[in-house]
Design a protein around this motif. Structure first.
Motif, PDB file in Angstrom:
ATOM      1  N   ILE A  26      16.368  13.685 -30.861  1.00  0.00           N
ATOM      2  CA  ILE A  26      15.302  14.700 -30.794  1.00  0.00           C
ATOM      3  C   ILE A  26      13.948  14.039 -30.536  1.00  0.00           C
ATOM      4  O   ILE A  26      13.175  14.494 -29.685  1.00  0.00           O
ATOM      5  N   LEU A  27      13.643  12.979 -31.274  1.00  0.00           N
ATOM      6  CA  LEU A  27      12.348  12.317 -31.128  1.00  0.00           C
ATOM      7  C   LEU A  27      12.185  11.690 -29.743  1.00  0.00           C
ATOM      8  O   LEU A  27      11.145  11.839 -29.096  1.00  0.00           O
ATOM      9  N   PHE A  28      13.222  10.999 -29.288  1.00  0.00           N
ATOM     10  CA  PHE A  28      13.159  10.421 -27.938  1.00  0.00           C
ATOM     11  C   PHE A  28      13.093  11.523 -26.888  1.00  0.00           C
ATOM     12  O   PHE A  28      12.419  11.371 -25.866  1.00  0.00           O
ATOM     13  N   GLY A  29      13.793  12.627 -27.153  1.00  0.00           N
ATOM     14  CA  GLY A  29      13.791  13.739 -26.209  1.00  0.00           C
ATOM     15  C   GLY A  29      12.422  14.381 -26.068  1.00  0.00           C
ATOM     16  O   GLY A  29      11.968  14.670 -24.952  1.00  0.00           O
ATOM     17  N   ILE A  30      11.751  14.609 -27.184  1.00  0.00           N
ATOM     18  CA  ILE A  30      10.408  15.199 -27.150  1.00  0.00           C
ATOM     19  C   ILE A  30       9.457  14.284 -26.385  1.00  0.00           C
ATOM     20  O   ILE A  30       8.673  14.728 -25.543  1.00  0.00           O
ATOM     21  N   SER A  31       9.546  12.985 -26.683  1.00  0.00           N
ATOM     22  CA  SER A  31       8.701  12.020 -25.993  1.00  0.00           C
ATOM     23  C   SER A  31       9.004  11.992 -24.499  1.00  0.00           C
ATOM     24  O   SER A  31       8.093  11.942 -23.661  1.00  0.00           O
ATOM     25  N   ALA A  32      10.287  12.025 -24.139  1.00  0.00           N
ATOM     26  CA  ALA A  32      10.685  11.981 -22.730  1.00  0.00           C
ATOM     27  C   ALA A  32      10.160  13.188 -21.961  1.00  0.00           C
ATOM     28  O   ALA A  32       9.652  13.054 -20.841  1.00  0.00           O
ATOM     29  N   VAL A  33      10.270  14.355 -22.561  1.00  0.00           N
ATOM     30  CA  VAL A  33       9.787  15.580 -21.902  1.00  0.00           C
ATOM     31  C   VAL A  33       8.281  15.496 -21.660  1.00  0.00           C
ATOM     32  O   VAL A  33       7.784  15.870 -20.592  1.00  0.00           O
ATOM     33  N   TYR A  34       7.559  14.973 -22.638  1.00  0.00           N
ATOM     34  CA  TYR A  34       6.108  14.855 -22.475  1.00  0.00           C
ATOM     35  C   TYR A  34       5.760  13.834 -21.397  1.00  0.00           C
ATOM     36  O   TYR A  34       4.800  14.011 -20.641  1.00  0.00           O
ATOM     37  N   HIS A  35       6.541  12.758 -21.301  1.00  0.00           N
ATOM     38  CA  HIS A  35       6.313  11.770 -20.248  1.00  0.00           C
ATOM     39  C   HIS A  35       6.556  12.383 -18.866  1.00  0.00           C
ATOM     40  O   HIS A  35       5.813  12.099 -17.918  1.00  0.00           O
ATOM     41  N   VAL A  36       7.584  13.194 -18.756  1.00  0.00           N
ATOM     42  CA  VAL A  36       7.854  13.877 -17.486  1.00  0.00           C
ATOM     43  C   VAL A  36       6.683  14.786 -17.125  1.00  0.00           C
ATOM     44  O   VAL A  36       6.213  14.805 -15.979  1.00  0.00           O
ATOM     45  N   TYR A  37       6.196  15.523 -18.119  1.00  0.00           N
ATOM     46  CA  TYR A  37       5.056  16.423 -17.906  1.00  0.00           C
ATOM     47  C   TYR A  37       3.822  15.652 -17.457  1.00  0.00           C
ATOM     48  O   TYR A  37       3.133  16.047 -16.495  1.00  0.00           O
ATOM     49  N   GLN A  38       3.526  14.536 -18.129  1.00  0.00           N
ATOM     50  CA  GLN A  38       2.361  13.727 -17.770  1.00  0.00           C
ATOM     51  C   GLN A  38       2.478  13.180 -16.350  1.00  0.00           C
ATOM     52  O   GLN A  38       1.515  13.201 -15.580  1.00  0.00           O
ATOM     53  N   MET A  39       3.654  12.664 -16.023  1.00  0.00           N
ATOM     54  CA  MET A  39       3.839  12.066 -14.707  1.00  0.00           C
ATOM     55  C   MET A  39       3.633  13.098 -13.591  1.00  0.00           C
ATOM     56  O   MET A  39       2.963  12.817 -12.587  1.00  0.00           O
ATOM     57  N   ILE A  40       4.197  14.280 -13.769  1.00  0.00           N
ATOM     58  CA  ILE A  40       4.090  15.320 -12.742  1.00  0.00           C
ATOM     59  C   ILE A  40       2.666  15.859 -12.666  1.00  0.00           C
ATOM     60  O   ILE A  40       2.097  16.014 -11.574  1.00  0.00           O
ATOM     61  N   ARG A  41       2.076  16.145 -13.820  1.00  0.00           N
ATOM     62  CA  ARG A  41       0.732  16.742 -13.824  1.00  0.00           C
ATOM     63  C   ARG A  41      -0.306  15.787 -13.257  1.00  0.00           C
ATOM     64  O   ARG A  41      -1.215  16.201 -12.524  1.00  0.00           O
ATOM     65  N   LYS A  42      -0.167  14.499 -13.557  1.00  0.00           N
ATOM     66  CA  LYS A  42      -1.148  13.515 -13.096  1.00  0.00           C
ATOM     67  C   LYS A  42      -0.729  12.856 -11.780  1.00  0.00           C
ATOM     68  O   LYS A  42      -1.466  12.034 -11.242  1.00  0.00           O
ATOM     69  N   ARG A  43       0.461  13.186 -11.316  1.00  0.00           N
ATOM     70  CA  ARG A  43       0.997  12.624 -10.074  1.00  0.00           C
ATOM     71  C   ARG A  43       1.010  11.089 -10.095  1.00  0.00           C
ATOM     72  O   ARG A  43       0.717  10.438  -9.098  1.00  0.00           O
ATOM     73  N   ALA A  44       1.324  10.551 -11.236  1.00  0.00           N
ATOM     74  CA  ALA A  44       1.408   9.093 -11.411  1.00  0.00           C
ATOM     75  C   ALA A  44       2.869   8.681 -11.238  1.00  0.00           C
ATOM     76  O   ALA A  44       3.584   8.392 -12.198  1.00  0.00           O
ATOM     77  N   TRP A  45       3.313   8.628  -9.982  1.00  0.00           N
ATOM     78  CA  TRP A  45       4.736   8.474  -9.704  1.00  0.00           C
ATOM     79  C   TRP A  45       5.272   7.092 -10.041  1.00  0.00           C
ATOM     80  O   TRP A  45       6.491   6.920 -10.166  1.00  0.00           O
ATOM     81  N   PHE A  46       4.393   6.102 -10.179  1.00  0.00           N
ATOM     82  CA  PHE A  46       4.912   4.782 -10.526  1.00  0.00           C
ATOM     83  C   PHE A  46       5.376   4.719 -11.985  1.00  0.00           C
ATOM     84  O   PHE A  46       5.863   3.685 -12.437  1.00  0.00           O
TER      85      PHE A  46
END
Length: 283
Positions: A26-46
């Motif tokens: 659960i903890l890794f999952g919540i963190s992973a989802v937020y990382h996906v959100y950050q990457m897409i929203r900020k377009r930081a594809w690297f």
């Protein structure tokens, strides 16, 4: 990682704690989802390697939960093991790429012991090698016939990862020491939410955590199938799961896009600058 069919818990040498496994997933999952959100929203594809690593951690503990319900399933055991062991290599690859972009951002390639273009090529290349060796070794260690060979391959992969990551940490520290005495430290404007030094400190903080985790895995595998670490589940959560979760959470607070700026093309321009430096070197 080896067969422990006589332990009463299938392949596992202990009775796995399902509650802790669920909490980790659960903890890794919540963190992973937020990382996906950050990457897409900020377009930081690297950040894609880091995102994949965080998703693998989540999937790994998901597989571990399923595996605990079927402790004799070799396939599930291998799947959970590999998905948990491999992500730090993906975190490291992202750290290498961010460091290269920081050096370009402050326009100080001379302050880095290795030029940013070579940092990406050398360290990411070494990281990929370590990743592949760990994957190959891990898949063999769960089988009695190839366990010894798999352990040696895994250990060599971990040593390669430690070697490259330790060398990188030394380079990053030297870069900071040189920049600390450079007028560019205060002359580079702050384009985004954070100053570039905060991003560098993030890398300098995350790197030792991953190194400690690698040392734990080296000791664990060196002890063999009957080793103390292998036979006590708590150590995996203390020295592997917890540190990697800390690293994931650390990267929530300082994103490269909030340092380099969010104007159109900023991050891609850094990548173009890296290509131009490489082209000039060849010429």
């Amino acid at each position: 990682m080896a067969l422990h069919g006589d332990s009463g818990n299938g392949i596992y040498p202990y009775k796995p704690n399902k509650a802790v496994t669920v909490a980790a997933a659960i903890l890794f999952g919540i963190s992973a989802v937020y990382h996906v959100y950050q990457m897409i929203r900020k377009r930081a594809w690297f950040y894609i390697a880091f995102v994949i690593g965080s998703l693998m951690m989540t999937i790994g503990y998901g597989f571990r939960y399923v595996s605990e319900g079927s402790p004799d399933s070799l396939g599930l055991y291998i799947a959970q093991s590999l998905c948990i062991i491999l992500p730090p290599s993906l975190y490291a690859a992202t750290i290498y790429m961010i460091y290269g972009r920081i050096v370009l951002f402050v326009d100080s390639p001379e302050a880095s012991l290795i030029r940013p273009t070579l940092v990406t090529k050398i360290f990411v290349g070494g990281d990929v090698l370590a990743f592949l060796m760990q994957a190959a070794g891990g898949s063999q260690m769960a089988q009695v016939a190839t366990a010894s060979r798999g352990k040696n391959i895994m250990l060599f992969g971990l040593f390669v990862q430690l070697l490259f990551f330790g060398f990188f940490l030394a380079i990053a520290i030297v870069f900071w020491m040189r920049m600390r005495n450079s007028p560019k430290l205060h002359s580079i404007p702050q384009y985004g939410k954070h100053h570039w030094t905060k991003l560098l400190f993030l890398l300098l903080g995350a790197a030792p955590i991953i190194i400690v985790r690698c040392f734990f895995r080296v000791i664990e595998f060196s002890q063999g199938h009957d080793g103390y670490f292998v036979n006590h589940e708590a150590f995996m959560y203390i020295f592997d799961a917890a540190p990697m979760l800390v690293v994931q959470i650390m990267f929530h607070f300082v994103n490269a896009a909030d340092v380099f700026g969010t104007s159109p093309g900023t991050l891609s321009n850094l990548a173009d600058s890296e290509s131009n430096i490489d082209l000039n070197q060849r010429c």
